[in-house]
Design a protein around this motif. Sequence first.
Motif, short mmCIF file in Angstrom:
data_model
loop_
_atom_site.label_atom_id
_atom_site.label_comp_id
_atom_site.label_asym_id
_atom_site.label_seq_id
_atom_site.Cartn_x
_atom_site.Cartn_y
_atom_site.Cartn_z
N GLU A 1 27.59 69.47 -46.40
CA GLU A 1 26.51 68.64 -45.84
C GLU A 1 27.05 67.61 -44.85
O GLU A 1 26.44 67.35 -43.81
N ARG A 2 28.19 67.02 -45.18
CA ARG A 2 28.78 66.02 -44.27
C ARG A 2 29.20 66.69 -42.96
O ARG A 2 28.98 66.14 -41.87
N VAL B 1 17.19 71.41 -47.54
CA VAL B 1 16.70 70.40 -46.60
C VAL B 1 16.85 69.01 -47.20
O VAL B 1 17.25 68.06 -46.52
N ALA B 2 16.55 68.87 -48.49
CA ALA B 2 16.62 67.56 -49.15
C ALA B 2 18.05 67.01 -49.14
O ALA B 2 18.27 65.82 -48.90
N ARG B 3 19.03 67.86 -49.40
CA ARG B 3 20.42 67.39 -49.43
C ARG B 3 20.90 67.01 -48.03
O ARG B 3 21.63 66.03 -47.86
N ALA C 1 19.30 63.66 -47.19
CA ALA C 1 19.96 62.57 -47.91
C ALA C 1 21.28 62.20 -47.24
O ALA C 1 21.61 61.01 -47.10
N GLU C 2 22.04 63.19 -46.81
CA GLU C 2 23.31 62.92 -46.12
C GLU C 2 23.05 62.23 -44.79
O GLU C 2 23.76 61.28 -44.42
N LEU C 3 22.03 62.65 -44.08
CA LEU C 3 21.69 62.02 -42.80
C LEU C 3 21.30 60.56 -43.00
O LEU C 3 21.72 59.68 -42.24
N ALA C 4 20.51 60.29 -44.03
CA ALA C 4 20.05 58.92 -44.29
C ALA C 4 21.19 58.01 -44.73
O ALA C 4 21.19 56.81 -44.44
N LEU D 1 14.71 68.20 -39.31
CA LEU D 1 14.63 68.29 -40.77
C LEU D 1 13.23 67.97 -41.27
O LEU D 1 12.70 68.68 -42.14
N ARG D 2 12.63 66.93 -40.72
CA ARG D 2 11.32 66.49 -41.22
C ARG D 2 10.18 67.39 -40.74
O ARG D 2 9.36 67.85 -41.54
#
Length: 317
Positions: A138-139, A169-171, A174-177, A191-192
């Motif tokens: 994810e990173r 998508v959720a993971r 979360a990484e983006l946020a 993503l959204r």
Amino acid sequence: MPRRARVDPVAIASVGLHGVAAVADLTALGMPSSTIARRVQAGHARRVLRGVVKEGPDEPTDDQRAAAALLYAGERSVISGGEALRRHGLTDPSPRRRILVVVDAQRQRTSSAFVEIERTERLPAAQLVDGLAIAPLERAVIDTVRREDRLDVVRGVLTEVVQKGRTTVARLAAELAAGSQRGSALPRRVLRDELGAGVRSVAEAWARELHAESELPRVLWNPRLYDPSGTFIAQADGFFPDVGLAWEIDSVQHHFLLPDWDKTLRRRARMQAFGLVVAHTRPSRTRTERAAVVEELWGSYRLAASRPCPDLRIVAA
């Protein structure tokens, strides 16, 4: 005093990685820096980066470039971005870009040659891949898309990793946020507004844009369709639930191999056997023949509406 050593594969292997080594580590073995310099000048060794050498004059391999980037960046450094994506088995969207290496925020190291250094307060726990310290999936994905200003490239990276089932998508959200917000606008939008709505490819994102700008009825993206007994029928690219119309985006790239094409034909046959109307569109036409595609979809919609809507259970993506 340690015995003096030569700049040779044995010495490099003892302190290096993939046939490259830090000059500081070689001198710690007892190898004079003047000897290293002479061998580089004579063509018996090669300087890959400042303070990093390899035996022999030939161009470094991809593994050697990656190893050199880590040795240059220093301890606890981690490869991220497109190079990490490639080593996770995914597509590097910009393979000629410099190798991104993330280091602790306190580390004083600057970008050089083919290495881009990014200091971070969120240094990831590295995963070893081929002996190299690689950022978690994810990173690596988010570090890649934050550096892209091309919408379709961002779409391609994000949809590939989700479509292949490698993450969610959720993971990714979360990484983006959690990370730096520099360059986050495009990936946040994809993503959204797209993956969050079920879109799973660049071609489907184009189709979604066309649909949003038309007056076509509501469509679901990538829903799974089941008959009343719970038997799986198919996963349609797009689906108009009020009339039972499936919209298939026929990507030439996806269907290039015969097994993929055969799988697609079988999926369509199952949908049609259950009474669904299936419309087909090549991705390029959603960009170049938008009005014609919309008119064709209206025709397919009216045909589906003239028939009884099949009884089925729809599970959203």
